[in-house]
Design an enzyme around this catalytic site. Structure first.
Site, PDB file in Angstrom:
ATOM      1  N   TYR A 197       7.989  -9.856   1.619  1.00 15.71           N
ATOM      2  CA  TYR A 197       8.584  -8.607   0.960  1.00 15.71           C
ATOM      3  C   TYR A 197       9.837  -8.343   2.118  1.00 15.71           C
ATOM      4  O   TYR A 197      10.465  -7.398   1.756  1.00 15.71           O
ATOM      5  CB  TYR A 197       7.573  -7.594   1.132  1.00 15.71           C
ATOM      6  CG  TYR A 197       6.155  -7.787   0.422  1.00 15.71           C
ATOM      7  CD1 TYR A 197       6.246  -8.649  -0.746  1.00 15.71           C
ATOM      8  CD2 TYR A 197       5.132  -7.144   0.562  1.00 15.71           C
ATOM      9  CE1 TYR A 197       4.963  -8.639  -1.325  1.00 15.71           C
ATOM     10  CE2 TYR A 197       3.915  -7.139  -0.074  1.00 15.71           C
ATOM     11  CZ  TYR A 197       4.020  -7.984  -1.007  1.00 15.71           C
ATOM     12  OH  TYR A 197       2.810  -8.160  -1.637  1.00 15.71           O
TER      13      TYR A 197
ATOM     14  N   LEU B  66      -0.640  -0.386 -11.522  1.00 13.15           N
ATOM     15  CA  LEU B  66      -0.169   0.564 -12.516  1.00 13.15           C
ATOM     16  C   LEU B  66       0.542  -0.501 -13.562  1.00 13.15           C
ATOM     17  O   LEU B  66       1.269   0.082 -14.333  1.00 13.15           O
ATOM     18  CB  LEU B  66       0.529   1.756 -11.819  1.00 13.15           C
ATOM     19  CG  LEU B  66      -0.073   2.453 -10.969  1.00 13.15           C
ATOM     20  CD1 LEU B  66       0.839   3.545 -10.594  1.00 13.15           C
ATOM     21  CD2 LEU B  66      -1.229   3.140 -11.444  1.00 13.15           C
TER      22      LEU B  66
ATOM     23  N   SER C 125       3.858   3.201  -3.622  1.00 12.89           N
ATOM     24  CA  SER C 125       4.369   4.614  -3.587  1.00 12.89           C
ATOM     25  C   SER C 125       5.535   5.046  -2.938  1.00 12.89           C
ATOM     26  O   SER C 125       5.477   4.634  -1.625  1.00 12.89           O
ATOM     27  CB  SER C 125       2.970   5.476  -3.339  1.00 12.89           C
ATOM     28  OG  SER C 125       2.173   4.788  -4.071  1.00 12.89           O
TER      29      SER C 125
ATOM     30  N   ASN D 117      -1.270   9.836  -5.406  1.00  9.94           N
ATOM     31  CA  ASN D 117      -2.413   8.651  -5.609  1.00  9.94           C
ATOM     32  C   ASN D 117      -3.504   8.903  -4.668  1.00  9.94           C
ATOM     33  O   ASN D 117      -4.573   8.261  -4.981  1.00  9.94           O
ATOM     34  CB  ASN D 117      -1.715   7.377  -5.340  1.00  9.94           C
ATOM     35  CG  ASN D 117      -0.412   6.914  -6.359  1.00  9.94           C
ATOM     36  OD1 ASN D 117      -0.580   7.700  -7.484  1.00  9.94           O
ATOM     37  ND2 ASN D 117       0.311   6.023  -5.912  1.00  9.94           N
TER      38      ASN D 117
END
Length: 266
Positions: A42, A181, A222, A230
């Site tokens: 990442y 999601l 998020s 959430n």
């Protein structure tokens, strides 16, 4: 019980802007999250570490997970880059260290004993794997001396991973669900929307609540208000009918499906 407690986590894949990433981690931890997930792939471990350091939360209360890049899974590279991850995170250990993908330099007989070594040396408290097939998971269990604490895979109402959920229960590890999601594809789902309306919440929270009810640890990425929204997921008590309705969404495909993924080589 699995060897580590895991609750709803903050996923950081795609949080490429360092300031936004750090702020999301601070917001999440101060709102109540206690599980943060990153990876060498990442390219944001430094920003995640800054968020952990800035948050008004004791480090020992937070489960911090990172993952070794598949090109770094040869023994010498795994040893070296695991410590480089600690340096970027500003930590003396991580709670979970994953094999990110069993591809590229991954050689189970050579790679996995290094993860045992890293655990023995205190680089990580627990060993974990990600994106393994059932056969590769069984093989890893045979080779590792450490228990597998978690297996991280894509999991959401349209891709429910029943076999891997069953194996998680059998082998006593957490199934951690990334893209819970479906990269936003679930947000307009009419079934989830109907369940959300009945429960006075959002489709995102319903999808996360479904995961928790099915013993999956979701790690949504998020930012902004969604971080705290959430966090409502553990408090939503979906009924048996709600869960059965969501279970009926099964049959969709993956949203993350690289050509060299293990399931595409079998």
């Amino acid at each position: 019980m699995p060897p580590i407690d895991l609750g709803l986590g903050l996923g950081t894949s795609g949080l490429d802007d360092p300031a936004e990433c750090t702020e999301s981690v601070v917001t999440a931890l101060e709102a109540g999250y206690r599980h943060v997930d990153t990876a060498q792939m990442y390219d944001n471990e430094t920003a995640v570490g800054e968020g952990i350091a800035r948050a008004d939360v004791d480090r020992d209360e937070v489960v911090v997970a990172t993952k070794i890049h598949p090109t770094n899974l040869a023994p010498a590279d795994a040893r070296e880059t695991a410590r480089e991850s600690l340096d970027r995170l500003g930590l003396d250990r991580v709670d979970l260290l994953y094999v990110h993908w069993p591809t590229k330099a991954y050689d189970p007989e050579a790679t996995l004993p290094v993860f045992d070594e890293l655990r023995e040396e205190g680089v990580t408290d627990h060993v974990a794997v990600s994106n393994f097939t059932p056969d590769l998971l069984r093989e890893a269990r045979e080779i590792l001396e450490s228990p597998i604490a978690a297996h991280q895979v894509e999991c959401h109402p349209r891709f429910q991973q029943p076999e891997l959920r069953e194996l998680a229960a059998e082998f006593d590890h957490h199934l951690v669900g990334y893209s819970p999601l479906a990269r936003g594809e679930l947000l307009d789902d009419p079934t989830l929307a109907a369940v959300a309306e009945r429960n006075g919440t959002s489709t995102a929270v319903v999808a996360l609540s479904w995961a928790l009810a099915r013993d999956v640890v979701p790690i949504p990425k998020s930012t902004g208000d969604h971080v705290t929204e959430n966090l409502a997921a553990p408090e939503v008590d979906l009924s048996a009918d709600d869960l059965a309705e969501i279970d009926g969404l099964a049959g969709g495909g993956r949203t993350i499906d690289p050509d060299d993924a293990a399931w595409n080589r079998e």
